[in-house]
Scaffold this motif. Structure first.
Motif, PDB file in Angstrom:
ATOM      1  N   ILE A   9      -3.693 -27.400 -24.276  1.00  0.00           N
ATOM      2  CA  ILE A   9      -2.340 -26.852 -24.199  1.00  0.00           C
ATOM      3  C   ILE A   9      -1.348 -27.957 -24.508  1.00  0.00           C
ATOM      4  N   PHE A  10      -0.219 -27.573 -25.106  1.00  0.00           N
ATOM      5  CA  PHE A  10       0.830 -28.555 -25.372  1.00  0.00           C
ATOM      6  C   PHE A  10       2.181 -27.871 -25.361  1.00  0.00           C
ATOM      7  N   GLY A  67      -7.737 -30.630 -22.811  1.00  0.00           N
ATOM      8  CA  GLY A  67      -6.733 -31.615 -23.188  1.00  0.00           C
ATOM      9  C   GLY A  67      -5.332 -31.063 -23.032  1.00  0.00           C
ATOM     10  N   VAL A  68      -4.350 -31.964 -22.804  1.00  0.00           N
ATOM     11  CA  VAL A  68      -2.948 -31.563 -22.703  1.00  0.00           C
ATOM     12  C   VAL A  68      -2.081 -32.589 -23.435  1.00  0.00           C
ATOM     13  N   ILE A  69      -1.024 -32.087 -24.073  1.00  0.00           N
ATOM     14  CA  ILE A  69      -0.020 -32.946 -24.710  1.00  0.00           C
ATOM     15  C   ILE A  69       1.347 -32.564 -24.156  1.00  0.00           C
ATOM     16  N   MET A  70       2.083 -33.571 -23.685  1.00  0.00           N
ATOM     17  CA  MET A  70       3.429 -33.374 -23.155  1.00  0.00           C
ATOM     18  C   MET A  70       4.421 -34.111 -24.050  1.00  0.00           C
ATOM     19  N   GLN A  71       5.295 -33.347 -24.705  1.00  0.00           N
ATOM     20  CA  GLN A  71       6.271 -33.914 -25.625  1.00  0.00           C
ATOM     21  C   GLN A  71       7.668 -33.826 -25.013  1.00  0.00           C
ATOM     22  N   TYR A 110      -5.405 -36.720 -22.247  1.00  0.00           N
ATOM     23  CA  TYR A 110      -3.970 -36.559 -22.079  1.00  0.00           C
ATOM     24  C   TYR A 110      -3.225 -37.313 -23.182  1.00  0.00           C
ATOM     25  N   MET A 111      -2.101 -36.727 -23.612  1.00  0.00           N
ATOM     26  CA  MET A 111      -1.186 -37.427 -24.495  1.00  0.00           C
ATOM     27  C   MET A 111       0.227 -37.119 -24.021  1.00  0.00           C
TER      28      MET A 111
END
Length: 435
Positions: free
Chosen positions: A194-195, A219-223, A312-313
Protein backbone atom coordinates in the motif's frame (compact mmCIF):
# COMPACT_ATOMS: atom_id res chain seq x y z
CA UNK A 1 -2.90 2.91 -29.41
CA UNK A 2 -5.66 0.31 -29.67
CA UNK A 3 -8.53 0.90 -27.22
CA UNK A 4 -11.45 -1.52 -27.07
CA UNK A 5 -14.20 -2.32 -24.61
CA UNK A 6 -13.91 -5.80 -23.15
CA UNK A 7 -16.15 -7.87 -20.91
CA UNK A 8 -14.94 -10.32 -18.27
CA UNK A 9 -16.70 -12.78 -15.99
CA UNK A 10 -15.83 -12.66 -12.27
CA UNK A 11 -17.24 -14.26 -9.13
CA UNK A 12 -19.12 -10.99 -8.51
CA UNK A 13 -20.68 -10.88 -11.96
CA UNK A 14 -19.76 -9.63 -15.40
CA UNK A 15 -17.67 -6.45 -15.74
CA UNK A 16 -16.83 -4.29 -18.70
CA UNK A 17 -13.49 -2.54 -18.95
CA UNK A 18 -11.15 -0.89 -21.42
CA UNK A 19 -8.37 -2.65 -23.32
CA UNK A 20 -5.65 -0.06 -24.00
CA UNK A 21 -3.55 -2.49 -26.00
CA UNK A 22 -0.81 -3.17 -23.47
CA UNK A 23 -2.87 -2.94 -20.26
CA UNK A 24 -6.47 -3.22 -19.06
CA UNK A 25 -8.38 -0.60 -17.09
CA UNK A 26 -11.46 -1.17 -14.91
CA UNK A 27 -13.02 1.99 -13.51
CA UNK A 28 -15.36 2.43 -10.58
CA UNK A 29 -15.76 -1.12 -9.27
CA UNK A 30 -17.78 -1.27 -6.07
CA UNK A 31 -15.81 -2.84 -3.24
CA UNK A 32 -18.25 -2.15 -0.39
CA UNK A 33 -21.35 -0.29 0.78
CA UNK A 34 -22.02 1.47 4.06
CA UNK A 35 -24.84 3.29 5.80
CA UNK A 36 -23.95 6.61 7.39
CA UNK A 37 -21.41 6.17 10.22
CA UNK A 38 -21.43 2.43 9.98
CA UNK A 39 -18.70 0.00 9.00
CA UNK A 40 -18.60 -0.94 5.31
CA UNK A 41 -19.83 -4.31 4.07
CA UNK A 42 -17.94 -5.94 1.21
CA UNK A 43 -19.93 -6.25 -1.98
CA UNK A 44 -21.19 -9.74 -2.76
CA UNK A 45 -21.81 -9.02 -6.43
CA UNK A 46 -24.45 -7.60 -8.73
CA UNK A 47 -27.07 -8.49 -11.28
CA UNK A 48 -26.32 -7.95 -14.95
CA UNK A 49 -23.08 -6.37 -16.17
CA UNK A 50 -21.17 -3.76 -14.16
CA UNK A 51 -19.96 -0.78 -16.18
CA UNK A 52 -16.23 -0.58 -15.55
CA UNK A 53 -15.60 2.00 -18.26
CA UNK A 54 -16.56 5.14 -16.30
CA UNK A 55 -15.62 6.77 -13.03
CA UNK A 56 -18.04 6.45 -10.12
CA UNK A 57 -18.88 8.72 -7.19
CA UNK A 58 -16.28 10.38 -5.02
CA UNK A 59 -17.10 11.59 -1.52
CA UNK A 60 -18.63 15.06 -1.08
CA UNK A 61 -15.83 17.59 -0.70
CA UNK A 62 -14.62 21.15 -1.15
CA UNK A 63 -13.87 22.36 -4.67
CA UNK A 64 -10.65 24.13 -5.60
CA UNK A 65 -10.72 26.59 -8.49
CA UNK A 66 -8.06 28.01 -10.82
CA UNK A 67 -7.44 30.82 -8.32
CA UNK A 68 -6.22 28.24 -5.79
CA UNK A 69 -2.67 26.92 -6.02
CA UNK A 70 -3.72 23.27 -6.06
CA UNK A 71 -6.78 24.03 -8.12
CA UNK A 72 -4.52 25.28 -10.89
CA UNK A 73 -2.06 22.43 -10.36
CA UNK A 74 -4.35 19.40 -10.32
CA UNK A 75 -8.03 20.34 -10.73
CA UNK A 76 -8.20 22.47 -13.86
CA UNK A 77 -9.73 19.82 -16.16
CA UNK A 78 -13.36 18.78 -15.65
CA UNK A 79 -12.83 15.54 -17.58
CA UNK A 80 -11.31 14.07 -14.41
CA UNK A 81 -14.30 15.04 -12.27
CA UNK A 82 -17.03 12.69 -11.05
CA UNK A 83 -20.34 12.91 -9.25
CA UNK A 84 -20.22 13.28 -5.48
CA UNK A 85 -21.99 11.50 -2.64
CA UNK A 86 -21.36 9.70 0.62
CA UNK A 87 -21.86 6.40 -1.23
CA UNK A 88 -18.31 6.41 -2.58
CA UNK A 89 -16.79 2.97 -1.96
CA UNK A 90 -15.38 2.45 -5.45
CA UNK A 91 -11.93 1.54 -6.76
CA UNK A 92 -10.09 1.40 -10.09
CA UNK A 93 -7.82 -1.32 -11.46
CA UNK A 94 -4.95 -1.07 -13.95
CA UNK A 95 -3.94 -4.58 -15.01
CA UNK A 96 -0.90 -5.73 -17.05
CA UNK A 97 -1.46 -7.72 -20.24
CA UNK A 98 2.04 -9.18 -20.27
CA UNK A 99 2.80 -12.73 -19.18
CA UNK A 100 2.23 -12.89 -15.46
CA UNK A 101 4.91 -13.75 -12.94
CA UNK A 102 4.71 -17.01 -10.95
CA UNK A 103 1.95 -16.58 -8.40
CA UNK A 104 0.53 -13.56 -10.22
CA UNK A 105 1.34 -9.89 -10.55
CA UNK A 106 2.32 -7.91 -7.44
CA UNK A 107 -0.33 -5.41 -6.37
CA UNK A 108 -0.03 -1.80 -5.20
CA UNK A 109 -3.02 -0.10 -3.54
CA UNK A 110 -3.01 3.71 -3.61
CA UNK A 111 -4.78 5.92 -1.05
CA UNK A 112 -5.09 9.56 -2.17
CA UNK A 113 -4.33 12.61 -0.03
CA UNK A 114 -6.32 15.76 0.56
CA UNK A 115 -6.28 16.33 4.31
CA UNK A 116 -9.09 13.79 4.85
CA UNK A 117 -11.50 16.38 3.38
CA UNK A 118 -10.61 16.37 -0.35
CA UNK A 119 -9.36 14.13 -3.12
CA UNK A 120 -10.41 11.09 -5.08
CA UNK A 121 -9.02 7.98 -6.72
CA UNK A 122 -8.73 9.14 -10.33
CA UNK A 123 -7.42 12.68 -10.10
CA UNK A 124 -5.66 14.11 -13.13
CA UNK A 125 -2.18 13.35 -11.76
CA UNK A 126 -2.92 9.66 -11.07
CA UNK A 127 -2.61 6.91 -13.67
CA UNK A 128 -1.81 3.21 -13.60
CA UNK A 129 -0.48 2.71 -17.12
CA UNK A 130 3.18 2.99 -16.09
CA UNK A 131 2.72 0.44 -13.32
CA UNK A 132 0.78 -2.03 -15.45
CA UNK A 133 3.44 -1.83 -18.18
CA UNK A 134 6.02 -2.69 -15.53
CA UNK A 135 4.09 -5.76 -14.41
CA UNK A 136 2.34 -4.32 -11.34
CA UNK A 137 -1.43 -4.09 -10.80
CA UNK A 138 -2.34 -0.64 -9.49
CA UNK A 139 -5.50 -0.15 -7.43
CA UNK A 140 -6.71 3.38 -6.58
CA UNK A 141 -9.36 3.81 -3.90
CA UNK A 142 -12.14 6.23 -2.93
CA UNK A 143 -13.07 6.43 0.76
CA UNK A 144 -15.30 8.55 3.01
CA UNK A 145 -13.98 12.00 3.94
CA UNK A 146 -14.67 14.76 6.45
CA UNK A 147 -17.74 14.34 8.62
CA UNK A 148 -18.80 11.27 6.64
CA UNK A 149 -15.50 9.50 7.27
CA UNK A 150 -14.23 10.69 10.62
CA UNK A 151 -16.97 11.89 12.98
CA UNK A 152 -16.58 10.62 16.54
CA UNK A 153 -19.71 10.97 18.67
CA UNK A 154 -20.47 9.55 22.12
CA UNK A 155 -23.90 8.32 21.04
CA UNK A 156 -22.33 6.38 18.16
CA UNK A 157 -19.95 4.81 20.66
CA UNK A 158 -22.84 3.87 22.93
CA UNK A 159 -24.50 2.26 19.92
CA UNK A 160 -21.51 0.44 18.42
CA UNK A 161 -18.81 0.39 21.08
CA UNK A 162 -16.67 2.86 19.11
CA UNK A 163 -16.93 5.72 16.62
CA UNK A 164 -14.81 7.46 14.00
CA UNK A 165 -12.34 5.89 11.54
CA UNK A 166 -15.08 5.15 8.98
CA UNK A 167 -12.82 6.33 6.15
CA UNK A 168 -10.04 4.06 7.42
CA UNK A 169 -12.50 1.16 7.61
CA UNK A 170 -13.31 1.85 3.95
CA UNK A 171 -9.61 1.62 3.13
CA UNK A 172 -9.35 -1.70 4.97
CA UNK A 173 -12.45 -2.97 3.15
CA UNK A 174 -10.83 -2.08 -0.18
CA UNK A 175 -7.73 -4.00 0.87
CA UNK A 176 -9.86 -6.99 1.83
CA UNK A 177 -11.72 -6.80 -1.50
CA UNK A 178 -8.39 -6.81 -3.31
CA UNK A 179 -7.18 -9.82 -1.33
CA UNK A 180 -10.40 -11.68 -2.13
CA UNK A 181 -10.68 -10.86 -5.83
CA UNK A 182 -7.37 -9.71 -7.30
CA UNK A 183 -6.50 -13.27 -8.34
CA UNK A 184 -9.35 -13.05 -10.86
CA UNK A 185 -7.42 -10.23 -12.55
CA UNK A 186 -4.08 -12.04 -12.45
CA UNK A 187 -2.85 -10.55 -9.18
CA UNK A 188 -0.98 -12.14 -6.30
CA UNK A 189 -3.00 -11.74 -3.08
CA UNK A 190 0.13 -12.58 -1.09
CA UNK A 191 2.12 -9.73 -2.66
CA UNK A 192 0.12 -6.60 -1.79
CA UNK A 193 1.72 -3.27 -0.88
CA UNK A 194 0.00 0.00 0.00
CA UNK A 195 1.13 3.56 -0.61
CA UNK A 196 -0.21 7.08 -0.30
CA UNK A 197 0.69 10.75 -0.16
CA UNK A 198 -0.06 13.36 2.54
CA UNK A 199 -3.31 12.23 4.24
CA UNK A 200 -2.94 9.08 2.14
CA UNK A 201 0.48 8.49 3.73
CA UNK A 202 -1.00 9.00 7.20
CA UNK A 203 -3.67 6.49 6.18
CA UNK A 204 -0.96 4.02 5.16
CA UNK A 205 0.84 4.59 8.47
CA UNK A 206 -2.45 3.99 10.31
CA UNK A 207 -3.14 0.80 8.37
CA UNK A 208 0.28 -0.70 9.01
CA UNK A 209 -0.18 0.05 12.74
CA UNK A 210 -3.66 -1.53 12.81
CA UNK A 211 -4.26 -5.10 14.00
CA UNK A 212 -6.89 -5.36 11.26
CA UNK A 213 -4.18 -5.57 8.56
CA UNK A 214 -1.96 -8.15 10.26
CA UNK A 215 -0.54 -10.54 7.67
CA UNK A 216 -2.13 -8.68 4.75
CA UNK A 217 0.78 -6.45 3.63
CA UNK A 218 4.28 -6.97 2.29
CA UNK A 219 5.31 -3.33 1.93
CA UNK A 220 4.28 0.30 2.54
CA UNK A 221 5.34 3.63 1.03
CA UNK A 222 4.60 6.93 2.78
CA UNK A 223 5.00 10.04 0.62
CA UNK A 224 4.99 13.43 2.37
CA UNK A 225 2.90 12.31 5.32
CA UNK A 226 3.84 11.10 8.79
CA UNK A 227 2.26 11.24 12.26
CA UNK A 228 5.42 10.01 13.99
CA UNK A 229 5.98 12.17 17.08
CA UNK A 230 3.19 14.52 15.99
CA UNK A 231 4.85 15.70 12.76
CA UNK A 232 1.70 16.43 10.75
CA UNK A 233 -0.96 15.51 13.25
CA UNK A 234 -1.15 13.81 16.62
CA UNK A 235 -3.08 10.54 16.71
CA UNK A 236 -5.93 11.68 18.96
CA UNK A 237 -8.03 9.50 21.22
CA UNK A 238 -11.61 8.72 20.28
CA UNK A 239 -12.76 10.20 23.58
CA UNK A 240 -11.14 13.58 22.85
CA UNK A 241 -12.86 13.80 19.49
CA UNK A 242 -16.19 12.66 20.96
CA UNK A 243 -16.09 15.48 23.50
CA UNK A 244 -15.38 17.97 20.72
CA UNK A 245 -18.33 16.77 18.63
CA UNK A 246 -20.67 16.68 21.59
CA UNK A 247 -19.79 20.27 22.50
CA UNK A 248 -20.18 21.58 18.94
CA UNK A 249 -23.43 19.90 17.97
CA UNK A 250 -25.00 20.58 21.38
CA UNK A 251 -24.18 24.26 20.81
CA UNK A 252 -25.88 24.01 17.41
CA UNK A 253 -28.88 22.23 18.91
CA UNK A 254 -28.42 19.18 16.66
CA UNK A 255 -28.79 15.62 17.92
CA UNK A 256 -27.16 12.53 16.49
CA UNK A 257 -30.58 11.43 15.23
CA UNK A 258 -30.86 14.75 13.38
CA UNK A 259 -27.43 14.19 11.83
CA UNK A 260 -28.27 10.65 10.71
CA UNK A 261 -31.51 11.80 9.05
CA UNK A 262 -29.98 14.84 7.32
CA UNK A 263 -29.79 14.96 3.54
CA UNK A 264 -26.13 14.46 2.61
CA UNK A 265 -25.55 17.95 1.21
CA UNK A 266 -27.07 19.51 4.32
CA UNK A 267 -24.71 17.45 6.47
CA UNK A 268 -21.76 18.35 4.26
CA UNK A 269 -22.49 22.03 4.93
CA UNK A 270 -21.34 21.45 8.53
CA UNK A 271 -17.96 20.09 7.42
CA UNK A 272 -16.19 23.45 7.29
CA UNK A 273 -17.66 25.12 10.41
CA UNK A 274 -17.00 21.98 12.45
CA UNK A 275 -13.46 21.85 11.07
CA UNK A 276 -12.90 25.44 12.23
CA UNK A 277 -14.29 24.54 15.66
CA UNK A 278 -11.89 21.59 15.89
CA UNK A 279 -9.00 23.72 14.66
CA UNK A 280 -9.49 26.17 17.52
CA UNK A 281 -8.80 23.21 19.83
CA UNK A 282 -5.83 21.91 17.86
CA UNK A 283 -7.85 19.03 16.39
CA UNK A 284 -8.93 17.91 12.94
CA UNK A 285 -10.38 15.14 10.80
CA UNK A 286 -8.38 11.93 10.75
CA UNK A 287 -7.73 8.55 12.38
CA UNK A 288 -8.22 8.08 16.12
CA UNK A 289 -7.29 5.47 18.72
CA UNK A 290 -10.61 3.64 19.04
CA UNK A 291 -9.47 0.30 20.44
CA UNK A 292 -10.36 -1.45 17.20
CA UNK A 293 -8.77 0.09 14.12
CA UNK A 294 -6.01 1.47 16.34
CA UNK A 295 -5.41 -0.01 19.77
CA UNK A 296 -2.60 2.45 20.49
CA UNK A 297 -1.10 5.61 19.03
CA UNK A 298 1.31 5.60 16.09
CA UNK A 299 4.31 6.37 18.29
CA UNK A 300 3.46 3.66 20.82
CA UNK A 301 3.10 1.02 18.10
CA UNK A 302 6.28 2.03 16.25
CA UNK A 303 8.52 2.68 19.25
CA UNK A 304 7.29 -0.49 20.94
CA UNK A 305 8.57 -2.58 18.02
CA UNK A 306 5.07 -3.80 17.11
CA UNK A 307 5.18 -2.94 13.39
CA UNK A 308 5.20 -5.92 11.02
CA UNK A 309 8.49 -7.13 9.61
CA UNK A 310 7.90 -5.95 6.03
CA UNK A 311 9.55 -3.41 3.72
CA UNK A 312 9.11 0.33 4.28
CA UNK A 313 9.81 3.45 2.25
CA UNK A 314 9.22 7.04 3.33
CA UNK A 315 10.21 10.49 2.17
CA UNK A 316 9.10 13.96 1.18
CA UNK A 317 9.81 16.90 -1.09
CA UNK A 318 12.40 19.58 -0.39
CA UNK A 319 9.88 22.42 0.02
CA UNK A 320 7.13 20.28 1.45
CA UNK A 321 3.79 21.59 2.73
CA UNK A 322 4.38 24.98 1.01
CA UNK A 323 6.34 26.14 4.01
CA UNK A 324 6.60 29.84 4.77
CA UNK A 325 9.56 31.55 3.17
CA UNK A 326 12.19 33.09 5.39
CA UNK A 327 15.13 35.25 4.37
CA UNK A 328 17.09 32.14 3.47
CA UNK A 329 14.26 30.38 1.58
CA UNK A 330 11.90 27.68 2.79
CA UNK A 331 12.07 26.91 6.49
CA UNK A 332 11.41 24.09 8.93
CA UNK A 333 10.78 20.97 6.83
CA UNK A 334 9.21 18.94 9.64
CA UNK A 335 8.33 16.11 7.27
CA UNK A 336 11.97 15.48 6.42
CA UNK A 337 12.82 15.11 10.10
CA UNK A 338 9.79 12.92 10.81
CA UNK A 339 10.43 10.55 7.94
CA UNK A 340 14.12 10.38 8.77
CA UNK A 341 13.31 9.48 12.38
CA UNK A 342 10.71 6.94 11.24
CA UNK A 343 13.17 5.18 8.92
CA UNK A 344 15.99 5.21 11.45
CA UNK A 345 13.68 3.83 14.15
CA UNK A 346 12.70 0.96 11.84
CA UNK A 347 16.35 0.42 10.93
CA UNK A 348 17.25 0.16 14.61
CA UNK A 349 14.63 -2.57 14.92
CA UNK A 350 16.17 -4.53 12.06
CA UNK A 351 13.44 -3.76 9.54
CA UNK A 352 14.09 -2.77 5.94
CA UNK A 353 13.43 0.96 5.65
CA UNK A 354 14.32 3.17 2.68
CA UNK A 355 14.45 6.97 2.83
CA UNK A 356 14.14 9.36 -0.13
CA UNK A 357 14.14 13.09 -0.78
CA UNK A 358 12.57 14.73 -3.86
CA UNK A 359 14.45 17.94 -4.70
CA UNK A 360 13.39 18.78 -8.26
CA UNK A 361 12.24 22.41 -8.20
CA UNK A 362 9.44 22.51 -10.74
CA UNK A 363 9.56 25.28 -13.35
CA UNK A 364 6.70 27.69 -13.96
CA UNK A 365 6.78 29.62 -10.66
CA UNK A 366 8.88 29.91 -7.50
CA UNK A 367 7.13 27.20 -5.44
CA UNK A 368 10.12 24.88 -5.66
CA UNK A 369 9.71 21.20 -4.84
CA UNK A 370 6.33 21.82 -3.22
CA UNK A 371 4.04 19.42 -1.38
CA UNK A 372 2.54 16.90 -3.86
CA UNK A 373 4.64 18.01 -6.84
CA UNK A 374 6.19 14.54 -6.94
CA UNK A 375 2.83 12.99 -7.89
CA UNK A 376 3.37 13.94 -11.54
CA UNK A 377 6.52 11.78 -11.38
CA UNK A 378 5.19 8.95 -9.20
CA UNK A 379 2.46 8.21 -11.76
CA UNK A 380 4.16 9.10 -15.04
CA UNK A 381 1.78 11.96 -15.84
CA UNK A 382 4.22 14.80 -16.48
CA UNK A 383 2.56 15.27 -19.88
CA UNK A 384 -0.65 16.40 -18.10
CA UNK A 385 1.10 19.12 -16.09
CA UNK A 386 0.74 22.78 -17.13
CA UNK A 387 4.36 23.48 -16.25
CA UNK A 388 7.16 23.58 -18.89
CA UNK A 389 8.60 20.20 -17.96
CA UNK A 390 11.28 18.65 -20.14
CA UNK A 391 12.51 15.26 -21.26
CA UNK A 392 14.68 15.23 -18.14
CA UNK A 393 11.50 15.35 -16.07
CA UNK A 394 10.15 12.40 -18.02
CA UNK A 395 13.40 10.53 -17.33
CA UNK A 396 13.12 11.33 -13.61
CA UNK A 397 9.56 10.02 -13.60
CA UNK A 398 10.68 6.81 -15.30
CA UNK A 399 13.43 6.32 -12.70
CA UNK A 400 11.01 6.82 -9.85
CA UNK A 401 8.41 4.41 -11.25
CA UNK A 402 11.18 1.84 -11.77
CA UNK A 403 12.08 2.16 -8.08
CA UNK A 404 8.48 2.04 -6.87
CA UNK A 405 7.73 -1.04 -8.99
CA UNK A 406 10.91 -2.78 -7.84
CA UNK A 407 9.79 -2.15 -4.28
CA UNK A 408 6.37 -3.64 -4.99
CA UNK A 409 7.91 -6.68 -6.65
CA UNK A 410 10.90 -7.37 -4.44
CA UNK A 411 10.61 -5.33 -1.27
CA UNK A 412 13.56 -3.15 -2.28
CA UNK A 413 13.44 -0.09 -4.56
CA UNK A 414 16.67 -0.77 -6.41
CA UNK A 415 17.36 -4.15 -7.98
CA UNK A 416 21.10 -3.39 -7.93
CA UNK A 417 20.81 -2.57 -4.19
CA UNK A 418 22.54 0.78 -4.63
CA UNK A 419 19.75 2.33 -2.56
CA UNK A 420 20.77 1.25 0.93
CA UNK A 421 18.47 0.68 3.88
CA UNK A 422 18.58 2.88 6.96
CA UNK A 423 20.66 1.29 9.67
CA UNK A 424 20.95 1.94 13.38
CA UNK A 425 23.93 4.27 13.03
CA UNK A 426 23.63 5.44 9.43
CA UNK A 427 21.11 7.19 7.19
CA UNK A 428 21.18 6.68 3.44
CA UNK A 429 19.17 9.33 1.55
CA UNK A 430 18.10 8.63 -2.03
CA UNK A 431 17.74 11.99 -3.78
CA UNK A 432 15.46 12.39 -6.79
CA UNK A 433 16.17 15.31 -9.15
CA UNK A 434 16.79 15.85 -12.84
CA UNK A 435 20.29 15.04 -13.99
Amino acid sequence: MERNILEVQTSMGRITGTDHGDYLEFRGLRYASAARWQAPRLTEGWEGTWDGTRWKQKCLQFHLGPQDFYGKEFYDDDSWEAQEGEDCQFLNLYVPKQEREPGGFPVAVWYHGGGFINGWSHEKEFDGAGYARRGVILVTVNYRLGLFGFLCHPELTRRDGRSGNYGILDQIAALDWVRAHIGEFGGNADRISIFGQSAGAISVQTLVCSPLTNGKLCGVIMQSGNSCRGALRKTESMETMEQCAEEYFKKEGISLEDLIKMEEKQLFAYTDPYMRFMGERGLGYGPVVDGYVLTAGIDEVAEGGFLPDISYMAGCTENDMLLIRGEDGFENNRLYAANREWCQLLGEQGKKAYFYYFTRKLPGDDSGAFHACDLWYTFGTTNRCWRPLTEKDVELSERMMDCWCSFFKNGRPDEQEEWKTCEKDSLYVKTFDIC
